[in-house]
Scaffold this active site. Structure first.
Site, PDB file in Angstrom:
ATOM      1  CB  CYS A  97      -0.931   0.012   1.218  1.00 52.83           C
ATOM      2  SG  CYS A  97      -2.252  -1.208   1.160  1.00 52.83           S
ATOM      3  CB  ILE A  98       2.907   2.817   2.685  1.00 50.52           C
ATOM      4  CG1 ILE A  98       1.936   2.409   3.799  1.00 50.52           C
ATOM      5  CG2 ILE A  98       3.466   4.203   2.969  1.00 50.52           C
ATOM      6  CD1 ILE A  98       0.695   3.255   3.891  1.00 50.52           C
TER       7      ILE A  98
END
Length: 410
Positions: free
Chosen positions: A247-248
């Site tokens: 994600c990040i």
């Protein structure tokens, strides 16, 4: 019986496209609440016939609710790769039947639901809000988080029409404790991106702050812990060897790509990425500097790495900063071994490494023990007791008694 009644009576047939870290827990949640997905929990569901894994998309025709949970990676150019979403949407539209509820959970750029999925369904004769219902509800799974499971995490839901939102909220309300309806899919898509951009930027701030604290010969963790005593207006983020995971490092670029198409360059996103992606190089420099202070050279040094997963208590190495750090250490001539109870083997640019046992002898033999993932399985007091040098960008050894010159932290 319409779809609303089938959902309320919990007899709706649910098809979840994608059985990874998002889709599989959701599938299990649709049966009955379980704290995590284990083999022991899946076997009864399989034998009962209530959970049926398949590669046959024809089952979509019999489904009342279809949830798309497929990967959304980046291309090498850092542009969105939504090929998995498109492939899933093509199957959904090909097997469309009136009355279905279709929900996209995959993290994506704002506009995907209405600009891509909606036209594909309409091309098959669907009338959204009338005979098919379309919504976006972002996944919020946090792997290895024992405190917040699928049921505990509030679900944001944005439908193309008010009825789409109502039905999607009704569906999730059967399995999630709290549902938060919003006015549109675009709001829900942006909410997810804002969550991850927020985290990405704050991690970058913590990382840059760590570089400044090191120049000032001050402990970053002590400073952040002190700041965190403020009961309002502050949320602690801590530095590390870099960012990783599914994600990040990726999701912010879905937003920046979309904004560039709209004539705006989001500067924070790119600055944060620049800082975070520089951390692996900084960690390698920190190892080299620490060895030099002990009259050792990085070339030929034995480096024992503790943890290679992108976060603690998982075996996922996607985008893990450890991959780049191990590669750079090897390129500079270091003899690198690693220990990770969750990652038995690792492909470092074509070279297969295997996790070794963490013994007192291994710790003592290493010229440097480098902590890249702070798994709770590691006995950090044992590490600092037996190692001659520990470089700890995770601050896993914080507060442990050790000689002043033995442990180097961010």
């Amino acid at each position: 019986m319409n779809i609303s009644q089938r959902i309320e009576q919990r007899i709706a047939r649910v098809a979840i496209i994608g059985q990874g870290y998002v889709g599989l827990p959701l599938a299990v949640e649709c049966q009955s609440y379980t704290p995590d997905v284990t083999t022991e929990e899946l076997l009864p569901l399989l034998s009962s016939g209530r959970y049926t894994p398949t590669t046959d998309f024809a089952v979509l025709e019999e489904s009342d609710v279809i949830v798309i949970c497929v990967p959304t990676p980046l291309r090498k150019s850092k542009d969105p790769d939504i090929s998995y979403v498109m492939a899933a949407a093509e199957e959904v539209s090909a097997h469309f039947r009136p009355g279905q509820l279709v929900i996209l959970e995959s993290t994506t750029y704002p506009g995907t639901t209405e600009e891509l999925l909606l036209p594909m369904l309409e091309a098959r004769g669907a009338r959204v809000g009338k005979n098919v219902f379309l919504a976006f509800s972002p996944e919020r799974i946090d792997p290895a988080n024992g405190k917040f499971r699928v049921r505990d995490i509030p679900k944001v839901v944005g439908g193309v029409t008010a009825e789409c939102t109502r039905l999607a909220s009704l569906f999730y309300g059967q399995i999630i404790d709290r549902v938060q309806p919003v006015s549109s899919p675009k709001v829900a898509e942006l909410a997810k991106l804002y969550e991850n951009v927020f985290r990405n930027i704050n991690i970058a701030l913590a990382n840059e702050f760590a570089l400044m604290c090191r120049r000032l010969d001050v402990s970053t963790k002590e400073v952040i812990d002190a700041a965190a005593t403020k009961p309002f207006g502050f949320m602690p983020f801590y530095p590390g060897p870099g960012i990783g995971g599914h994600c990040i490092p990726l999701d912010p670029f879905y937003l920046s790509w979309k904004m560039r198409l709209n004539g705006y360059e989001p500067r924070f996103i790119h600055l944060a990425d620049e800082i975070n992606r520089a951390m692996p190089d900084y960690v390698v420099e920190l190892v080299a500097e620490s060895l030099n202070q002990r009259r050792r050279c990085l070339n030929g040094a034995q480096v024992l790495v503790l943890g290679v997963a992108y976060k603690r208590e998982v075996g996922d190495t996607r985008e893990s900063p450890a991959m780049e750090i191990l590669m750079k250490l090897r390129e500079k001539g270091s003899e690198v071994e690693y220990v990770d109870p969750y990652v038995p083997s690792l492909d470092v640019h074509g070279t297969i490494l295997k996790s070794v046992d963490l013994t007192d002898e291994k710790l003592a033999e290493a010229d440097c023990v480098l902590i890249l993932t702070d798994h709770s399985a590691f006995d950090y007091q044992r590490v600092v007791d037996h190692a001659t040098l520990v470089v700890d960008p995770r601050n896993a050894t914080w507060g442990l008694p050790a000689p002043d010159d033995r442990v180097v932290r961010l």
